[in-house]
Scaffold this motif. Sequence first.
Motif, PDB file in Angstrom:
ATOM      1  N   MET A   1       0.844  -1.176   0.000  1.00 29.34           N
ATOM      2  CA  MET A   1       0.000   0.000   0.000  1.00 29.34           C
ATOM      3  C   MET A   1       0.888   1.236   0.000  1.00 29.34           C
ATOM      4  O   MET A   1       1.892   1.278   0.682  1.00 29.34           O
ATOM      5  N   ARG A   2       0.510   2.235  -0.766  1.00 31.63           N
ATOM      6  CA  ARG A   2       1.240   3.499  -0.819  1.00 31.63           C
ATOM      7  C   ARG A   2       0.414   4.590  -0.161  1.00 31.63           C
ATOM      8  O   ARG A   2      -0.801   4.634  -0.313  1.00 31.63           O
ATOM      9  N   TRP A   3       1.089   5.466   0.512  1.00 31.38           N
ATOM     10  CA  TRP A   3       0.443   6.634   1.094  1.00 31.38           C
ATOM     11  C   TRP A   3       0.927   7.852   0.357  1.00 31.38           C
ATOM     12  O   TRP A   3       2.108   7.999   0.082  1.00 31.38           O
ATOM     13  N   PHE A   4       0.029   8.727   0.023  1.00 31.31           N
ATOM     14  CA  PHE A   4       0.379   9.950  -0.689  1.00 31.31           C
ATOM     15  C   PHE A   4       0.334  11.114   0.280  1.00 31.31           C
ATOM     16  O   PHE A   4      -0.601  11.240   1.064  1.00 31.31           O
ATOM     17  N   SER A   5       1.354  11.943   0.221  1.00 29.59           N
ATOM     18  CA  SER A   5       1.257  13.211   0.925  1.00 29.59           C
ATOM     19  C   SER A   5       0.849  14.232  -0.126  1.00 29.59           C
ATOM     20  O   SER A   5       1.331  14.210  -1.246  1.00 29.59           O
ATOM     21  N   GLY A   6      -0.041  15.092   0.217  1.00 28.96           N
ATOM     22  CA  GLY A   6      -0.545  16.045  -0.763  1.00 28.96           C
ATOM     23  C   GLY A   6      -1.945  15.673  -1.194  1.00 28.96           C
ATOM     24  O   GLY A   6      -2.603  14.832  -0.607  1.00 28.96           O
ATOM     25  N   VAL A   7      -2.375  16.304  -2.255  1.00 30.47           N
ATOM     26  CA  VAL A   7      -3.723  16.113  -2.760  1.00 30.47           C
ATOM     27  C   VAL A   7      -3.693  15.051  -3.857  1.00 30.47           C
ATOM     28  O   VAL A   7      -2.833  15.073  -4.726  1.00 30.47           O
TER      29      VAL A   7
ATOM     30  N   PRO B   1      -0.914  18.402 -15.592  1.00 32.78           N
ATOM     31  CA  PRO B   1       0.184  17.553 -15.129  1.00 32.78           C
ATOM     32  C   PRO B   1       0.043  17.186 -13.649  1.00 32.78           C
ATOM     33  O   PRO B   1      -0.505  17.943 -12.859  1.00 32.78           O
ATOM     34  N   PHE B   2       0.543  16.012 -13.311  1.00 35.23           N
ATOM     35  CA  PHE B   2       0.654  15.580 -11.928  1.00 35.23           C
ATOM     36  C   PHE B   2       1.977  16.112 -11.386  1.00 35.23           C
ATOM     37  O   PHE B   2       2.826  16.584 -12.142  1.00 35.23           O
ATOM     38  N   LEU B   3       2.198  16.022 -10.063  1.00 37.93           N
ATOM     39  CA  LEU B   3       3.467  16.446  -9.485  1.00 37.93           C
ATOM     40  C   LEU B   3       4.583  15.457  -9.783  1.00 37.93           C
ATOM     41  O   LEU B   3       5.753  15.823  -9.826  1.00 37.93           O
ATOM     42  N   SER B   4       4.229  14.196  -9.950  1.00 34.14           N
ATOM     43  CA  SER B   4       5.168  13.135 -10.301  1.00 34.14           C
ATOM     44  C   SER B   4       4.389  12.106 -11.115  1.00 34.14           C
ATOM     45  O   SER B   4       3.167  12.185 -11.205  1.00 34.14           O
ATOM     46  N   PRO B   5       5.073  11.139 -11.722  1.00 37.40           N
ATOM     47  CA  PRO B   5       4.330  10.158 -12.521  1.00 37.40           C
ATOM     48  C   PRO B   5       3.248   9.436 -11.690  1.00 37.40           C
ATOM     49  O   PRO B   5       3.540   8.901 -10.622  1.00 37.40           O
ATOM     50  N   PRO B   6       2.013   9.460 -12.167  1.00 34.88           N
ATOM     51  CA  PRO B   6       0.923   8.800 -11.441  1.00 34.88           C
ATOM     52  C   PRO B   6       0.901   7.292 -11.719  1.00 34.88           C
ATOM     53  O   PRO B   6       1.629   6.798 -12.582  1.00 34.88           O
ATOM     54  N   VAL B   7       0.054   6.602 -11.012  1.00 33.84           N
ATOM     55  CA  VAL B   7      -0.230   5.198 -11.302  1.00 33.84           C
ATOM     56  C   VAL B   7      -1.297   5.190 -12.394  1.00 33.84           C
ATOM     57  O   VAL B   7      -2.312   5.882 -12.273  1.00 33.84           O
TER      58      VAL B   7
ATOM     59  N   ILE C   1      -4.022   8.003 -11.324  1.00 33.48           N
ATOM     60  CA  ILE C   1      -4.186   8.510  -9.961  1.00 33.48           C
ATOM     61  C   ILE C   1      -2.813   8.909  -9.437  1.00 33.48           C
ATOM     62  O   ILE C   1      -1.881   8.106  -9.463  1.00 33.48           O
ATOM     63  N   GLY C   2      -2.706  10.142  -8.976  1.00 30.53           N
ATOM     64  CA  GLY C   2      -1.428  10.621  -8.452  1.00 30.53           C
ATOM     65  C   GLY C   2      -1.597  11.932  -7.721  1.00 30.53           C
ATOM     66  O   GLY C   2      -2.702  12.461  -7.581  1.00 30.53           O
ATOM     67  N   THR C   3      -0.489  12.461  -7.249  1.00 26.82           N
ATOM     68  CA  THR C   3      -0.542  13.714  -6.504  1.00 26.82           C
ATOM     69  C   THR C   3      -0.576  14.899  -7.461  1.00 26.82           C
ATOM     70  O   THR C   3       0.065  14.898  -8.506  1.00 26.82           O
TER      71      THR C   3
END
Length: 117
Positions: free
Chosen positions: A1-7, A45-51, A103-105
Amino acid sequence: MRWFSGVVGIDQGSRILFSDFAHDGAMWTGSGPREVRQEQKFGEPFLSPPVVTVSISMWDIANQTNSRVDITAENTTATGFEIVFRTWADTRIARIRADWLAIGTIRDEEDWDVDVP
């Protein structure tokens, strides 16, 4: 499981990858390994590559042979990815529609940058 910080942000789409029966393209008339790649840009754009998940939402495949298909997302960046569809052997594919979900930040409207000297 991954946890995202941010929106967490979501983007999605659907597109016809090809309609090879209309012009006797390689997916319909060919044999052996075949591949189609299509670049897909995100709306923002996302902040980093999304899933990214890709699925087949419509297929039109000849029934005289086995249905051999592989669909995936490759080369994902913060701004987009490639939808990659593959088949092989004697499979004949008239057309494919792919649906995708990313889905990503994303940047929060309350985020701010501070310039530090």
